[in-house]
Design a protein around this motif. Sequence first.
Motif, PDB file in Angstrom:
ATOM      1  N   THR A 168      24.248  71.633  10.547  1.00  0.00           N
ATOM      2  CA  THR A 168      23.915  70.741   8.788  1.00  0.00           C
ATOM      3  C   THR A 168      25.040  72.044   8.257  1.00  0.00           C
ATOM      4  O   THR A 168      26.397  71.198   7.741  1.00  0.00           O
ATOM      5  CB  THR A 168      22.709  71.460   8.520  1.00  0.00           C
ATOM      6  OG1 THR A 168      21.570  70.966   9.871  1.00  0.00           O
ATOM      7  CG2 THR A 168      22.459  70.999   7.171  1.00  0.00           C
ATOM      8  N   LEU A 169      24.437  73.411   8.261  1.00  0.00           N
ATOM      9  CA  LEU A 169      26.532  73.851   7.537  1.00  0.00           C
ATOM     10  C   LEU A 169      27.656  73.438   8.389  1.00  0.00           C
ATOM     11  O   LEU A 169      28.474  73.806   7.300  1.00  0.00           O
ATOM     12  CB  LEU A 169      26.050  75.411   7.764  1.00  0.00           C
ATOM     13  CG  LEU A 169      25.098  75.620   7.622  1.00  0.00           C
ATOM     14  CD1 LEU A 169      24.856  77.912   8.063  1.00  0.00           C
ATOM     15  CD2 LEU A 169      24.891  76.036   5.698  1.00  0.00           C
ATOM     16  N   ASP A 211      28.181  68.532   6.041  1.00  0.00           N
ATOM     17  CA  ASP A 211      29.644  68.277   4.557  1.00  0.00           C
ATOM     18  C   ASP A 211      30.442  67.049   4.957  1.00  0.00           C
ATOM     19  O   ASP A 211      30.574  66.017   4.131  1.00  0.00           O
ATOM     20  CB  ASP A 211      30.443  69.440   4.300  1.00  0.00           C
ATOM     21  CG  ASP A 211      30.910  69.881   5.267  1.00  0.00           C
ATOM     22  OD1 ASP A 211      30.831  69.564   6.170  1.00  0.00           O
ATOM     23  OD2 ASP A 211      31.376  70.949   5.015  1.00  0.00           O
ATOM     24  N   CYS A 268      34.793  81.653   2.376  1.00  0.00           N
ATOM     25  CA  CYS A 268      33.189  80.732   4.124  1.00  0.00           C
ATOM     26  C   CYS A 268      32.792  82.018   5.449  1.00  0.00           C
ATOM     27  O   CYS A 268      32.045  82.336   5.778  1.00  0.00           O
ATOM     28  CB  CYS A 268      32.996  78.909   4.198  1.00  0.00           C
ATOM     29  SG  CYS A 268      32.341  78.411   2.465  1.00  0.00           S
ATOM     30  N   VAL A 296      17.487  76.713   4.202  1.00  0.00           N
ATOM     31  CA  VAL A 296      18.784  76.873   4.463  1.00  0.00           C
ATOM     32  C   VAL A 296      19.326  74.895   3.973  1.00  0.00           C
ATOM     33  O   VAL A 296      20.674  74.478   3.287  1.00  0.00           O
ATOM     34  CB  VAL A 296      19.208  78.298   5.524  1.00  0.00           C
ATOM     35  CG1 VAL A 296      21.082  77.329   5.149  1.00  0.00           C
ATOM     36  CG2 VAL A 296      19.372  79.343   4.538  1.00  0.00           C
ATOM     37  N   SER A 311      21.320  73.490   1.258  1.00  0.00           N
ATOM     38  CA  SER A 311      22.205  72.246   1.805  1.00  0.00           C
ATOM     39  C   SER A 311      22.582  71.127   1.707  1.00  0.00           C
ATOM     40  O   SER A 311      23.678  70.877   0.863  1.00  0.00           O
ATOM     41  CB  SER A 311      23.243  73.036   3.797  1.00  0.00           C
ATOM     42  OG  SER A 311      24.363  71.927   3.789  1.00  0.00           O
ATOM     43  N   SER A 346      22.253  70.502  -2.510  1.00  0.00           N
ATOM     44  CA  SER A 346      23.359  70.854  -3.376  1.00  0.00           C
ATOM     45  C   SER A 346      24.903  70.143  -2.516  1.00  0.00           C
ATOM     46  O   SER A 346      26.126  69.704  -3.163  1.00  0.00           O
ATOM     47  CB  SER A 346      24.657  72.613  -3.231  1.00  0.00           C
ATOM     48  OG  SER A 346      24.204  72.722  -1.535  1.00  0.00           O
ATOM     49  N   LEU A 347      25.507  70.201  -1.256  1.00  0.00           N
ATOM     50  CA  LEU A 347      26.263  68.911  -1.281  1.00  0.00           C
ATOM     51  C   LEU A 347      26.263  67.249  -1.770  1.00  0.00           C
ATOM     52  O   LEU A 347      27.045  66.974  -2.727  1.00  0.00           O
ATOM     53  CB  LEU A 347      26.068  68.511   0.371  1.00  0.00           C
ATOM     54  CG  LEU A 347      27.102  69.565   1.324  1.00  0.00           C
ATOM     55  CD1 LEU A 347      26.569  69.024   2.898  1.00  0.00           C
ATOM     56  CD2 LEU A 347      28.343  69.619   1.335  1.00  0.00           C
ATOM     57  N   SER A 362      29.501  73.704  -2.361  1.00  0.00           N
ATOM     58  CA  SER A 362      28.850  74.127  -2.428  1.00  0.00           C
ATOM     59  C   SER A 362      28.105  74.706  -0.402  1.00  0.00           C
ATOM     60  O   SER A 362      27.278  75.557  -0.334  1.00  0.00           O
ATOM     61  CB  SER A 362      28.118  72.811  -1.570  1.00  0.00           C
ATOM     62  OG  SER A 362      26.674  71.763  -1.119  1.00  0.00           O
ATOM     63  N   ASN A 363      29.138  74.500   0.609  1.00  0.00           N
ATOM     64  CA  ASN A 363      29.104  74.963   1.538  1.00  0.00           C
ATOM     65  C   ASN A 363      29.259  76.870   1.164  1.00  0.00           C
ATOM     66  O   ASN A 363      28.451  77.523   1.639  1.00  0.00           O
ATOM     67  CB  ASN A 363      30.621  75.075   2.021  1.00  0.00           C
ATOM     68  CG  ASN A 363      29.985  73.762   3.076  1.00  0.00           C
ATOM     69  OD1 ASN A 363      29.496  73.077   3.511  1.00  0.00           O
ATOM     70  ND2 ASN A 363      31.855  73.762   3.490  1.00  0.00           N
ATOM     71  N   SER A 402      26.012  77.729   0.004  1.00  0.00           N
ATOM     72  CA  SER A 402      25.486  77.685   1.033  1.00  0.00           C
ATOM     73  C   SER A 402      24.732  78.758   1.282  1.00  0.00           C
ATOM     74  O   SER A 402      23.893  79.187   2.411  1.00  0.00           O
ATOM     75  CB  SER A 402      25.238  76.269   2.190  1.00  0.00           C
ATOM     76  OG  SER A 402      24.780  75.020   0.952  1.00  0.00           O
TER      77      SER A 402
END
Length: 364
Positions: free
Chosen positions: A168-169, A173, A277, A307, A311, A314-315, A330-331, A334
């Motif tokens: 996902t992380l 995005d 990041c 998380v 993520s 916020s994205l 956003s990244n 997160s």
Amino acid sequence: MTDLITIEYKKQKSERYLHFQSTVLTISFLFCFFMLVFAVLFSKFFSQLSTLPTIGVLFVPILTYFGFCNDLLATIVRNDDRRKLFLILNVSRTVIESSLAVILIVIFKMQWMGRVDSIFIAGAVFTFFLFYYIFYKRQMKLNLNLENIKSIVKFGLPTIPLYFMIFTLYNADKFVISKISNSKEGVGLYTVAFQIAYIIQIFVTAFNTAFLPKLYDWIKEDSEISKVRIVKVIYISTALIFVLGVALYLLSPILYHFFIDQKYHSSIRLLPYFIFCFVIWNLFVCFLPFIFYFKKNNYLYIVNGIVITISLVSLNFFVKQFGLVGACLSNIFSFSFLIVLIGTLANKTYQLPWLYFITVKNKS
């Protein structure tokens, strides 16, 4: 299972550890064989779903198994402290895979299947060497020890959501950008900046591979000296990764000039966000082994759910407000939240003297 192999190496006696190795290889083989049968039975469905040709669908479980075996081989050789062999295996795998890819794609015009075939051939070679290294050289046999299986399942199940979180992380995005902006060009710019910054992740992975056995040794030693050593290494590694990130950013105009198509050059403005990041990610890599070593993997269910939710929420908010830069912000948000959460749990599991330098100063 590769993480658990290293932990069991530090905790078990030699004979039990070797027995555990063969259980791991047996389970992984049976599981991937089952998935191959599953892929064969439903190949048409998966082919339509993924737009891959049938042969591509069948390659997935095979390449997954070869990838696992290659990682397992590197882990076992590292645990055996065969440093020269470890270096030879990693370098030769990269050379063989890359050379085959060039030959198959450029000379034989096989396009993307040339890349797949190069991974397949290199993976098969090193998987064969793994079987030779474990079973022929050490005269071990496949086994399904119930105690080992329970240990693997208990340790492994909570890590499945962990990889959903990592996926996902690393990927949500791009899907969100594509959905909200409906711009392939935007996704392309974003992806190029990500790939350049990913150079940092390669160094983070290399550091973790080398540091992990020593970290487990220091945890097992459990002395004030070893705890201070752990803190120092985490501080120094983070500082070095940060310096490397700054250097990458300063060199990025040269990289873009020689290796990146001009239509993607504007993505350089996104690079600092991604670099930051990956610097943060180094802390995650340092904290996670504490949870693994003490087998507090159930913490991961809570961490991953929180998380992933943060993520995705916020994205959607940041991308709508700030576009591509919003996805980067956003990244950072997160990743930072993940570090605070996983760092707190790691310190709860095994407390470290993070401010040791103040204590030393006061004593002097």
